[in-house]
Design a protein around this motif. Structure first.
Motif, PDB file in Angstrom:
ATOM      1  N   ARG A   1     -20.357 -20.370   4.670  1.00 11.79           N
ATOM      2  CA  ARG A   1     -20.096 -21.483   5.593  1.00 11.79           C
ATOM      3  C   ARG A   1     -18.599 -21.707   5.745  1.00 11.79           C
ATOM      4  O   ARG A   1     -18.098 -21.957   6.849  1.00 11.79           O
ATOM      5  CB  ARG A   1     -20.772 -22.764   5.095  1.00 11.79           C
ATOM      6  N   THR A   2     -17.877 -21.620   4.631  1.00 22.50           N
ATOM      7  CA  THR A   2     -16.428 -21.814   4.671  1.00 22.50           C
ATOM      8  C   THR A   2     -15.766 -20.736   5.514  1.00 22.50           C
ATOM      9  O   THR A   2     -14.899 -21.029   6.343  1.00 22.50           O
ATOM     10  CB  THR A   2     -15.847 -21.783   3.241  1.00 22.50           C
ATOM     11  N   GLN A   3     -16.185 -19.493   5.299  1.00 22.05           N
ATOM     12  CA  GLN A   3     -15.606 -18.402   6.077  1.00 22.05           C
ATOM     13  C   GLN A   3     -15.871 -18.576   7.566  1.00 22.05           C
ATOM     14  O   GLN A   3     -15.017 -18.275   8.393  1.00 22.05           O
ATOM     15  CB  GLN A   3     -16.131 -17.061   5.574  1.00 22.05           C
ATOM     16  N   GLU A   4     -17.054 -19.079   7.912  1.00 19.83           N
ATOM     17  CA  GLU A   4     -17.366 -19.323   9.319  1.00 19.83           C
ATOM     18  C   GLU A   4     -16.470 -20.425   9.881  1.00 19.83           C
ATOM     19  O   GLU A   4     -15.995 -20.338  11.011  1.00 19.83           O
ATOM     20  CB  GLU A   4     -18.836 -19.709   9.479  1.00 19.83           C
ATOM     21  N   LYS A   5     -16.242 -21.481   9.089  1.00 17.87           N
ATOM     22  CA  LYS A   5     -15.403 -22.590   9.550  1.00 17.87           C
ATOM     23  C   LYS A   5     -13.968 -22.162   9.780  1.00 17.87           C
ATOM     24  O   LYS A   5     -13.322 -22.625  10.713  1.00 17.87           O
ATOM     25  CB  LYS A   5     -15.422 -23.737   8.534  1.00 17.87           C
ATOM     26  N   VAL A   6     -13.457 -21.306   8.909  1.00 13.72           N
ATOM     27  CA  VAL A   6     -12.048 -20.916   9.034  1.00 13.72           C
ATOM     28  C   VAL A   6     -11.880 -19.601   9.772  1.00 13.72           C
ATOM     29  O   VAL A   6     -10.774 -19.087   9.868  1.00 13.72           O
ATOM     30  CB  VAL A   6     -11.348 -20.844   7.655  1.00 13.72           C
ATOM     31  N   GLN A   7     -12.993 -19.052  10.268  1.00 12.95           N
ATOM     32  CA  GLN A   7     -12.958 -17.820  11.056  1.00 12.95           C
ATOM     33  C   GLN A   7     -12.373 -16.633  10.264  1.00 12.95           C
ATOM     34  O   GLN A   7     -11.504 -15.927  10.746  1.00 12.95           O
ATOM     35  CB  GLN A   7     -12.153 -18.028  12.330  1.00 12.95           C
TER      36      GLN A   7
ATOM     37  N   VAL B   1     -15.854 -27.051   0.282  1.00  9.85           N
ATOM     38  CA  VAL B   1     -17.187 -26.907   0.865  1.00  9.85           C
ATOM     39  C   VAL B   1     -18.261 -26.956  -0.221  1.00  9.85           C
ATOM     40  O   VAL B   1     -19.329 -27.541  -0.030  1.00  9.85           O
ATOM     41  CB  VAL B   1     -17.282 -25.604   1.698  1.00  9.85           C
TER      42      VAL B   1
ATOM     43  N   GLU C   1     -18.693 -30.570  -1.108  1.00  7.27           N
ATOM     44  CA  GLU C   1     -19.335 -31.232   0.023  1.00  7.27           C
ATOM     45  C   GLU C   1     -20.838 -30.938   0.023  1.00  7.27           C
ATOM     46  O   GLU C   1     -21.670 -31.823   0.206  1.00  7.27           O
ATOM     47  CB  GLU C   1     -18.708 -30.747   1.318  1.00  7.27           C
TER      48      GLU C   1
END
Length: 80
Positions: free
Chosen positions: A56-62, A73, A76
Motif C-alpha cells: 500500500r505504501t509503495q502504491e501511495k508513493v508510486q 502505514v 495506521e
C-alpha cells in the motif's frame, strides 16, 4: 473447544531452558508454552499484514518507500 497437545522427545536442555524461562516470568510451564505458541501462530498473519502495508505504501508513493513511510502505514493499519 480447546485442544490438547503433547510433544514427545523434548531434549533435556530444551525442557530445562523452557522451565527456567517460565519460572522467571512467574508462569507454569504449560501457561508459558501456551503463550509462546499463541505468539508463534500469529507470526504469519503479522508478516502478511506487513507485506500488505508495504505494498500500500509503495502504491501511495508510486515506487519504493523509505522506512519512515512504511512504518507510518503499518501503524495506521493497526489503528495506532
Amino acid at each position: 473447544m480447546p485442544k490438547v497437545m503433547q510433544i514427545r522427545d523434548v531434549p533435556d536442555d530444551v525442557h530445562d531452558a523452557l522451565t527456567e524461562a517460565a519460572r522467571a516470568e512467574g508462569l507454569s510451564l504449560t501457561r508459558y508454552m501456551l503463550r509462546e505458541l499463541e505468539h508463534l501462530a500469529r507470526v504469519p498473519q503479522v508478516a502478511r499484514e506487513n507485506t500488505a502495508a508495504i505494498r500500500r505504501t509503495q502504491e501511495k508513493v508510486q515506487g519504493r518507500a523509505d522506512r519512515k513511510a512504511i512504518l507510518s502505514v503499518l501503524h495506521e493499519g493497526r489503528g495506532e
